[in-house]
Design an enzyme around this catalytic site. Sequence first.
Site, PDB file in Angstrom:
ATOM      1  N   TYR A  74      41.585  36.207  55.254  1.00  0.00           N
ATOM      2  CA  TYR A  74      42.115  37.540  54.977  1.00  0.00           C
ATOM      3  C   TYR A  74      40.624  38.664  55.574  1.00  0.00           C
ATOM      4  CZ  TYR A  74      42.428  42.455  53.675  1.00  0.00           C
ATOM      5  OH  TYR A  74      41.948  43.933  53.121  1.00  0.00           O
TER       6      TYR A  74
HETATM    7  O1  LIG Z   1      38.096  45.398  49.402  1.00  0.00           O
HETATM    8  C1  LIG Z   1      38.796  44.894  49.698  1.00  0.00           C
HETATM    9  O2  LIG Z   1      39.392  44.829  51.297  1.00  0.00           O
HETATM   10  C2  LIG Z   1      39.640  43.893  49.220  1.00  0.00           C
HETATM   11  O3  LIG Z   1      40.778  44.570  48.100  1.00  0.00           O
HETATM   12  C3  LIG Z   1      41.548  44.162  47.160  1.00  0.00           C
HETATM   13  O4  LIG Z   1      40.933  42.754  46.705  1.00  0.00           O
HETATM   14  P1  LIG Z   1      40.354  42.264  45.240  1.00  0.00           P
HETATM   15  O5  LIG Z   1      39.176  43.289  46.091  1.00  0.00           O
HETATM   16  O6  LIG Z   1      40.289  41.422  45.500  1.00  0.00           O
HETATM   17  O7  LIG Z   1      41.000  42.691  44.553  1.00  0.00           O
HETATM   18  P2  LIG Z   1      41.879  42.551  43.458  1.00  0.00           P
HETATM   19  O8  LIG Z   1      43.162  41.563  43.759  1.00  0.00           O
HETATM   20  O9  LIG Z   1      42.581  43.508  42.566  1.00  0.00           O
HETATM   21  O10 LIG Z   1      41.221  41.879  42.410  1.00  0.00           O
HETATM   22  C4  LIG Z   1      40.129  42.705  41.766  1.00  0.00           C
HETATM   23  C5  LIG Z   1      39.123  41.677  40.936  1.00  0.00           C
HETATM   24  O11 LIG Z   1      40.045  41.329  40.006  1.00  0.00           O
HETATM   25  C6  LIG Z   1      39.817  40.179  40.085  1.00  0.00           C
HETATM   26  N1  LIG Z   1      40.798  39.271  39.587  1.00  0.00           N
HETATM   27  C7  LIG Z   1      42.676  39.400  40.143  1.00  0.00           C
HETATM   28  C8  LIG Z   1      43.770  38.709  39.959  1.00  0.00           C
HETATM   29  C9  LIG Z   1      42.793  38.059  38.582  1.00  0.00           C
HETATM   30  O12 LIG Z   1      44.401  38.241  38.380  1.00  0.00           O
HETATM   31  N2  LIG Z   1      43.075  37.932  38.006  1.00  0.00           N
HETATM   32  C10 LIG Z   1      41.636  38.854  38.359  1.00  0.00           C
HETATM   33  O13 LIG Z   1      40.462  38.472  37.602  1.00  0.00           O
HETATM   34  C11 LIG Z   1      39.516  39.246  41.037  1.00  0.00           C
HETATM   35  O14 LIG Z   1      39.255  38.348  41.024  1.00  0.00           O
HETATM   36  C12 LIG Z   1      38.958  40.511  41.806  1.00  0.00           C
HETATM   37  O15 LIG Z   1      37.636  39.819  41.605  1.00  0.00           O
HETATM   38  C13 LIG Z   1      43.128  44.048  48.040  1.00  0.00           C
HETATM   39  O16 LIG Z   1      43.645  42.800  47.567  1.00  0.00           O
HETATM   40  C14 LIG Z   1      42.743  43.619  49.845  1.00  0.00           C
HETATM   41  O17 LIG Z   1      43.447  43.739  49.894  1.00  0.00           O
HETATM   42  C15 LIG Z   1      41.498  44.087  50.468  1.00  0.00           C
HETATM   43  O18 LIG Z   1      41.371  45.316  49.971  1.00  0.00           O
END
Ligand SMILES: O=C(O)[C@H]1O[C@H](OP(=O)(O)OP(=O)(O)OC[C@H]2O[C@@H](n3ccc(=O)[nH]c3=O)[C@H](O)[C@@H]2O)[C@H](O)[C@@H](O)[C@H]1O
Length: 431
Positions: free
Chosen positions: A242
């Site tokens: 991504y």
């Molecule tokens: O800033 C971005 O550019 C991206 O932001 C977002 O990605 P992330 O920051 O990864 O958000 P998100 O999935 O909500 O996980 C948040 C936290 O929860 C943790 N996480 C997640 C899932 C889970 O089951 N458990 C967990 O601990 C996980 O490890 C993480 O630490 C958008 O999805 C992406 O499309 C993109 O726009």
Amino acid sequence: MPSLQDELFPSTPGKFKIDRNHPMNRHFHRCFASTTTMFFWALFLIALTASYLSFQSFVDSGSRYFSVSWGGIQWEKQLRHSAQTHRPNGLSVLVTGAAGFVGTHVSLALKKRGDGVVGLDNFNSYYDPSLKKARKSLLSDHGIFVVHGDLNDARLLEKLFDVVVFSHVMHLAAQAGVRYAMENPNSYVHSNIAGLVTLLEACKSANPQPAVVWASSSSVYGLNEKVPFSESDRTDQPASLYAATKKAGEEITHTYNHIYGLSITGLRFFTVYGPWGRPDMAYFSFTRNILQGKPITVFRGKNRVDLARDFTYIDDIVKGCLGSLDTSGKSTGSGGKKTGPAAYRIFNLGNTSPVTVPTLVSILERHLKVKAKKNMVEMPGNGDVPFTHANISSARKELGYKPTTDLQTGLKKFVRWYLSYYGYNHGKPVN
Ligand SMILES: O=C(O)[C@H]1O[C@H](OP(=O)(O)OP(=O)(O)OC[C@H]2O[C@@H](n3ccc(=O)[nH]c3=O)[C@H](O)[C@@H]2O)[C@H](O)[C@@H](O)[C@H]1O
């Protein structure tokens, strides 16, 4: 004595008779026969033209596969109506991904201040399409027309630019999600690379060229450890496909700026959340599971260090998007050729105060008044990064961007929306 005229054209219908032997009648009959033939030929030609035109619009409307999803006079009328501005010097914006989370909010904000908006969305099933349809009807209630079509449909894009003179394109359509890239890598290439190029091709050929503002991502910082993340920091160590496609997008947009004079602004969004959000994101899926009494999985970094994100509330992001559109400056190309330099900008849009994932969970527990069943799991090697933290001084200076919503307040608004949208009353589902 009846006149010749009367004999030939009696006033009483049904009494029309022709004496074929009368010399005058023979002459008339020849004339009449040829007029009739001409009449039928004309009718035939009209019918032929009409069916050709409707066939053309049928072909226009769909694609090579003849699925009628766009095109036609009524469709064009809806486009023009939706694109109409209602303020002096209003913008006319094509918003891609308009039925998405950020797309919906940006479209509504633009419309509210009197700009013209046309949406484009392919309504794919990455997450529940019924949520996208609900957002579409919200947009429609506000006079915003969303075209159902794919970024990769070059004929559709060409048609959109033919029908409407867009001053700006707000490009938010993308394959989102960091971890899903391991399941379906090609969907990232399809939307974030191929779709982006198809869109930029249409923008470059449009006359006048629109200015383009598009969604990059905080994930481009990848394994960067210098905090907070500044736009000038290295972005050549992506941790997920991504992130790699978003980084590629930044390079691709640069070439279109350099060669064709497109004005480009890339926005690195930091984990955007809020009402009408994305069900695949942690804050959303945690809420769903907590309310349903199901366990949630909370990832932890190496040495049991909590993961942290610079969670950014949607209204702040919308302000950053509108600020970018307003300050983008014009594209300089004409007829597909650059006539002078155009702006190329990249901004972080974050909140500047990272919060750990366990803290996010406890805020949700408080708002939902339900205790979460947590499974603490070591972060799998699936593209996640341990933390994000935005330096927003450039956006503040250039766009007047100033986030004002902290996670506690923003999640309260999200939870209120969630309970109402999914029919909960005092935390219990309404039957
Ligand atoms: O800033 C971005 O550019 C991206 O932001 C977002 O990605 P992330 O920051 O990864 O958000 P998100 O999935 O909500 O996980 C948040 C936290 O929860 C943790 N996480 C997640 C899932 C889970 O089951 N458990 C967990 O601990 C996980 O490890 C993480 O630490 C958008 O999805 C992406 O499309 C993109 O726009």
